[in-house]
Design a protein around this motif. Structure first.
Motif, PDB file in Angstrom:
ATOM      1  N   ASP A  24      22.998  73.806 -13.760  1.00 30.95           N
ATOM      2  CA  ASP A  24      21.786  74.072 -12.994  1.00 30.95           C
ATOM      3  C   ASP A  24      22.086  74.143 -11.501  1.00 30.95           C
ATOM      4  O   ASP A  24      21.236  73.875 -10.674  1.00 30.95           O
ATOM      5  N   TRP A  25      23.312  74.494 -11.140  1.00 36.81           N
ATOM      6  CA  TRP A  25      23.655  74.662  -9.736  1.00 36.81           C
ATOM      7  C   TRP A  25      24.606  75.837  -9.571  1.00 36.81           C
ATOM      8  O   TRP A  25      25.286  76.255 -10.484  1.00 36.81           O
ATOM      9  N   TRP A  31      24.689  71.517  -6.007  1.00 38.70           N
ATOM     10  CA  TRP A  31      25.497  70.519  -6.730  1.00 38.70           C
ATOM     11  C   TRP A  31      25.108  69.114  -6.289  1.00 38.70           C
ATOM     12  O   TRP A  31      24.977  68.210  -7.116  1.00 38.70           O
ATOM     13  N   MET A  32      24.914  68.921  -4.988  1.00 41.07           N
ATOM     14  CA  MET A  32      24.539  67.596  -4.497  1.00 41.07           C
ATOM     15  C   MET A  32      23.169  67.189  -5.035  1.00 41.07           C
ATOM     16  O   MET A  32      22.948  66.021  -5.364  1.00 41.07           O
ATOM     17  N   ASP A  33      22.258  68.146  -5.132  1.00 35.55           N
ATOM     18  CA  ASP A  33      20.954  67.842  -5.736  1.00 35.55           C
ATOM     19  C   ASP A  33      21.116  67.458  -7.207  1.00 35.55           C
ATOM     20  O   ASP A  33      20.457  66.534  -7.707  1.00 35.55           O
ATOM     21  N   HIS A  34      21.986  68.183  -7.906  1.00 35.79           N
ATOM     22  CA  HIS A  34      22.261  67.871  -9.316  1.00 35.79           C
ATOM     23  C   HIS A  34      22.810  66.450  -9.437  1.00 35.79           C
ATOM     24  O   HIS A  34      22.409  65.678 -10.318  1.00 35.79           O
ATOM     25  N   ASN A  82      29.940  73.892   6.488  1.00 38.18           N
ATOM     26  CA  ASN A  82      28.880  73.267   7.279  1.00 38.18           C
ATOM     27  C   ASN A  82      27.645  72.985   6.425  1.00 38.18           C
ATOM     28  O   ASN A  82      27.066  71.900   6.487  1.00 38.18           O
ATOM     29  N   GLU A  83      27.260  73.964   5.627  1.00 40.06           N
ATOM     30  CA  GLU A  83      26.085  73.805   4.762  1.00 40.06           C
ATOM     31  C   GLU A  83      26.287  72.643   3.790  1.00 40.06           C
ATOM     32  O   GLU A  83      25.376  71.834   3.569  1.00 40.06           O
ATOM     33  N   ALA A  84      27.488  72.559   3.224  1.00 40.59           N
ATOM     34  CA  ALA A  84      27.776  71.488   2.266  1.00 40.59           C
ATOM     35  C   ALA A  84      27.761  70.125   2.931  1.00 40.59           C
ATOM     36  O   ALA A  84      27.243  69.146   2.371  1.00 40.59           O
ATOM     37  N   MET A  85      28.328  70.035   4.135  1.00 36.80           N
ATOM     38  CA  MET A  85      28.341  68.741   4.828  1.00 36.80           C
ATOM     39  C   MET A  85      26.945  68.360   5.289  1.00 36.80           C
ATOM     40  O   MET A  85      26.600  67.173   5.308  1.00 36.80           O
ATOM     41  N   ASN A  86      26.127  69.343   5.627  1.00 36.80           N
ATOM     42  CA  ASN A  86      24.725  69.037   5.942  1.00 36.80           C
ATOM     43  C   ASN A  86      24.016  68.443   4.730  1.00 36.80           C
ATOM     44  O   ASN A  86      23.090  67.642   4.868  1.00 36.80           O
ATOM     45  N   ALA A  87      24.461  68.839   3.532  1.00 36.23           N
ATOM     46  CA  ALA A  87      23.855  68.342   2.294  1.00 36.23           C
ATOM     47  C   ALA A  87      24.459  67.009   1.847  1.00 36.23           C
ATOM     48  O   ALA A  87      24.040  66.468   0.826  1.00 36.23           O
TER      49      ALA A  87
END
Length: 391
Positions: A24-25, A31-34, A82-87
């Protein structure tokens, strides 16, 4: 999942069963939400994994080419980091083991990061510098070839990563070995020198006492040799045929001086024949080293190992030396070093061959309780406080 089958020896079927194919990612924030939705009982810190990142942005062929990313591709990878580290992801991680990678992809070719352009890696490291946060974990051993080793070339690149990112680097790996008595000393001196110059480079110490146990039915960690790489691919019957081929064996022996065995069980001659299921005629070899058998039979150790393995239909079980020294004085000194974070579990990988996740228990029982090489306070500091301090 295919990437993990050879480089980390995780069975594909186990991953399908455990992870499933109905994901579901797609993006790293998804992935972090998962992960957040999972009923976990432990803290999980995620690096941005550069292999899937490169393939996602560049495509598989370009990612594996060793050529630099285009300016547009590099800009997109930096944006995604950057997007991943923000998450909530903590930095970036990669293995760089060169063209003859010890940990190859499922088809025997290098992983994308093994031949990744230096400039691309430094550009991604600069994202952490711009943010002023994060951590880099790297296995940097492109110059590991024992026939012409140049670890200082790898160290110089790690220093560049630290300079560009201005962030801590976790360097894999520092290991004390019984058959190479001073293997780790030079690395510890380098770590001290780096930190004296303001480069926060920390070594990940291999401290656990555990051997590799494997059969030729599955073994693939001699991939630094093209001949071994070729012979240990394919079906059972294809392996049998290739491992018996005189030409392939000759190539294996010719390439033996450059075969990387450090960190994957040590020299072939020290392997012990541990079991030979359903082949009582091989019982005379049980408990003996391949080197001793080869000497008795007038063979090269590789020939002796392969002859026994093929006679046992690739199900003969070999046991290596422990992956790290069993000398508590050596491992205690390594574990106490102020620039070493002890323990390398590999996160459940290599389950076909060994399990390294027992390192905290091993440290507390062996180095603290049984031998007194570390105080309980020292062990607690290195297992908990030091990693936090490094970050």
């Amino acid at each position: 999942m295919l990437m993990l089958t050879r480089t980390e020896q995780i069975p594909y079927e186990s991953m399908v069963e455990g992870v499933g194919l109905d994901w579901d990612w797609e993006t790293l924030p998804e992935w972090m939400d998962h992960l957040e939705r999972q009923p976990m009982g432990v803290n999980v810190l995620n690096y941005v994994p550069l292999n899937p990142l490169m393939v996602y942005v560049m495509g598989l062929d370009a990612a594996k080419s060793g050529e630099p990313a285009t300016p547009e591709q590099l800009a997109e990878m930096k944006r995604l980091v950057n997007e991943a580290m923000n998450a909530g992801m903590m930095g970036i991680a990669a293995q760089r083991l060169g063209e003859h990678s010890v940990q190859a992809d499922h088809d025997g070719t290098p992983m994308p990061t093994d031949c990744m352009d230096d400039g691309d890696f430094l550009a991604l490291a600069s994202v952490l510098g711009d943010r002023g946060e994060g951590f880099i974990q790297v296995t940097e051993a492109k110059h590991l070839d024992p026939s012409d080793p140049d670890p200082e070339a790898d160290w110089r690149f790690v220093e560049k990563l630290a300079e560009v990112s201005q962030r801590p680097i976790l360097y894999n790996a520092v290991v004390a070995l019984d058959h190479v008595p001073n293997n780790h000393i030079k690395t510890l001196k380098w770590l001290t020198d780096c930190n004296s110059r303001g480069l926060r480079v920390f070594g990940q110490g291999v401290t656990v006492r555990t051997p590799f146990q494997f059969t030729l039915e599955h073994w693939n960690l001699y991939d630094s040799s093209p001949a071994w790489n070729y012979a240990t691919q394919g079906t059972h019957d294809e392996r049998m045929e290739r491992l018996a081929d005189p030409d392939v064996r000759k190539r294996m022996i010719d390439e033996h001086p450059s075969l990387v065995t450090t960190g994957v069980g040590g020299p072939i001659k020290f392997l012990v024949v541990q079991d030979a299921p359903d082949h009582p005629e091989l019982g005379k070899y049980l408990g003996r080293t391949v080197g001793d058998i080869a000497l008795d039979e007038g063979k090269h150790p590789i020939e002796a190992m392969l002859d026994i393995g093929i006679a046992g239909e690739l199900k003969v079980l070999y046991r290596s030396q422990d992956i790290a020294s069993t000398d508590p004085v050596k491992v205690g000194a390594l574990s106490r070093d102020q620039h070493v974070i002890p323990g390398l579990s590999d996160g459940g990988a290599h389950t076909k061959f060994f399990t390294g996740g027992s390192y905290p228990t091993d440290m507390l029982t062996w180095l603290v309780r049984d031998t007194g090489e570390m105080t309980l306070e020292d062990a607690h500091y290195h297992l908990s406080y030091l990693p936090a301090q490094a970050a």
